[in-house]
Design an enzyme around this catalytic site. Structure first.
Site, short mmCIF file in Angstrom:
data_model
loop_
_atom_site.label_atom_id
_atom_site.label_comp_id
_atom_site.label_asym_id
_atom_site.label_seq_id
_atom_site.Cartn_x
_atom_site.Cartn_y
_atom_site.Cartn_z
N LYS A 234 -5.09 9.39 -3.05
CA LYS A 234 -4.13 10.23 -2.32
C LYS A 234 -4.26 11.71 -2.68
CE LYS A 234 -0.80 6.84 -0.84
NZ LYS A 234 0.51 6.22 -0.98
N ARG A 268 -1.87 -0.79 -5.37
CA ARG A 268 -2.56 -0.85 -4.07
C ARG A 268 -3.72 0.14 -4.12
NH1 ARG A 268 -2.30 1.99 0.64
NH2 ARG A 268 -2.53 0.85 2.59
C1 7PM Z 1 -4.13 8.23 5.55
C2 7PM Z 1 -3.17 8.75 4.68
C3 7PM Z 1 -4.35 6.90 5.62
C4 7PM Z 1 -2.44 7.90 3.87
C5 7PM Z 1 -3.64 6.06 4.80
C6 7PM Z 1 -2.68 6.56 3.94
C7 7PM Z 1 0.96 3.04 0.97
C8 7PM Z 1 1.09 2.01 1.88
C9 7PM Z 1 -0.24 3.51 2.70
C10 7PM Z 1 1.70 2.99 -0.26
C11 7PM Z 1 2.54 0.88 0.50
C12 7PM Z 1 -2.92 5.30 1.93
C13 7PM Z 1 -1.94 5.70 3.00
N1 7PM Z 1 0.11 3.97 1.49
N2 7PM Z 1 1.86 0.93 1.66
N3 7PM Z 1 0.35 2.31 2.95
N4 7PM Z 1 2.47 1.88 -0.43
N5 7PM Z 1 3.32 -0.18 0.23
O1 7PM Z 1 -3.29 6.20 1.14
O2 7PM Z 1 1.67 3.88 -1.12
O3 7PM Z 1 -3.39 4.18 1.88
S1 7PM Z 1 -1.25 4.30 3.83
#
Ligand code: 7PM
Length: 290
Positions: A234, A268
């Site tokens: 992130k 995750r």
């Molecule tokens: C672009 C930016 C694509 C951010 C995807 C993301 C989480 C999640 C995501 C989290 C839970 C990523 C995010 N982040 N579900 N879904 N917790 N429970 O970095 O932090 O994967 S999407």
């Protein structure tokens, strides 16, 4: 005669019953990210892309993933929403295939009740909702479906969440939100044992707020629900290291290990093998295994 089931978790160990699979939370478990958004697979619906997604999930299982999180809608800051049909077209064929081939459970990363129902009918064993069941019909769907749910905190929605988020007390407000959503879920009939909480790193938080929230992981974990932490690759890690997305593996692994030591039940991550190795070593050196 007493028989001992070697598979049975010890006393006090929480277990998520994920539709035919059990996720035993006796150590921090690794959730591998399977992203079916066009960001990574250009339209998410073509055969070659489906095959690549299935291969990637199998590789994550091989690398030690305990659960695979399948997502078809981008929650990237500023991202537009997609229709139910578009999301179903992206995720269902992959879930159907993986449910047959994997020995670990799948979770469905969605806020849409129709996608929750179809994904679990196709074999997913957990719901991961960044909207914490706030979209119309989602809470009722989760009640009826009966699999564990992860409730995540997000300030606003993906389109606006990074527009100068403001909190008086980020950790207190995130915790209060999560406990309020959990209480609502329980009063509607979701079993307490089926609720997982997630502070939602990067979802409507500045770097400083993310850091404050991270330091509060032990306090949030002390609320008694299993905690899921997602910081892999992130932008907070980009801000701390100056590195681009693909070069944030070491930063992500460091954060995952710390989150685990501070009480996260599930991390995750994109980089499953690296994270598993680091968690094995951290656990052995810190706690001593066995
Ligand atoms: C672009 C930016 C694509 C951010 C995807 C993301 C989480 C999640 C995501 C989290 C839970 C990523 C995010 N982040 N579900 N879904 N917790 N429970 O970095 O932090 O994967 S999407």
């Amino acid at each position: 005669m007493t028989t001992k089931n070697p598979e049975a978790p010890g006393p006090g160990v929480r277990t998520l019953a994920c539709a035919g699979h059990r996720l035993v939370l006796d150590r921090t478990r690794v959730m591998g990210i399977l992203n079916l958004t066009p960001d990574s697979f250009s339209d998410g619906g073509r055969w070659l892309e489906r095959d690549a997604a299935v291969e990637h999930a199998l590789a994550m299982q091989e690398a030690g993933a305990d659960i695979i999180d399948v997502g078809g809608e981008s929650t990237r800051p500023g991202a537009q929403t997609i229709t139910v049909q578009q999301e179903l077209d992206r995720v269902l064929p992959v879930i159907e295939t993986l449910a047959q081939q994997l020995s670990v459970p799948l979770s469905i990363d969605t806020g849409k009740p129709e996608v929750m129902r179809a994904a679990v009918a196709a074999g997913a064993g957990m719901i991961n909702d960044v909207y914490a069941l706030r979209q119309d019909g989602a809470l009722q769907a989760a009640v009826e479906i009966g699999v564990p749910v992860c409730l995540m905190h997000m300030l606003g929605n993906p389109r606006v969440m990074q527009n100068a988020p403001v909190y008086d007390d980020v950790a207190g407000e995130v915790t209060a939100f999560l406990l309020e959503r959990a209480a609502l879920c329980e009063s509607n009939g979701i079993a307490r044992e089926n609720i997982v909480l997630d502070p939602g790193f990067g979802f409507g938080k500045t770097l400083e707020q993310n850091i404050t929230l991270f330091r509060a992981i032990p306090d949030i974990a002390a609320m008694g629900y299993p905690l899921l932490v997602g910081v892999s690759r992130k932008s907070m890690l980009g801000q701390l290291t100056g590195r681009q997305t693909g070069d944030r593996v070491a930063a992500s692994v460091a954060a995952a290990v710390l989150a685990a030591q501070m009480g996260a039940a599930i991390v995750r991550v994109h980089d499953v093998g690296e994270t598993r190795d680091a968690l094995e070593v951290a656990t052995a050196l810190w706690q001593g295994w066995a």
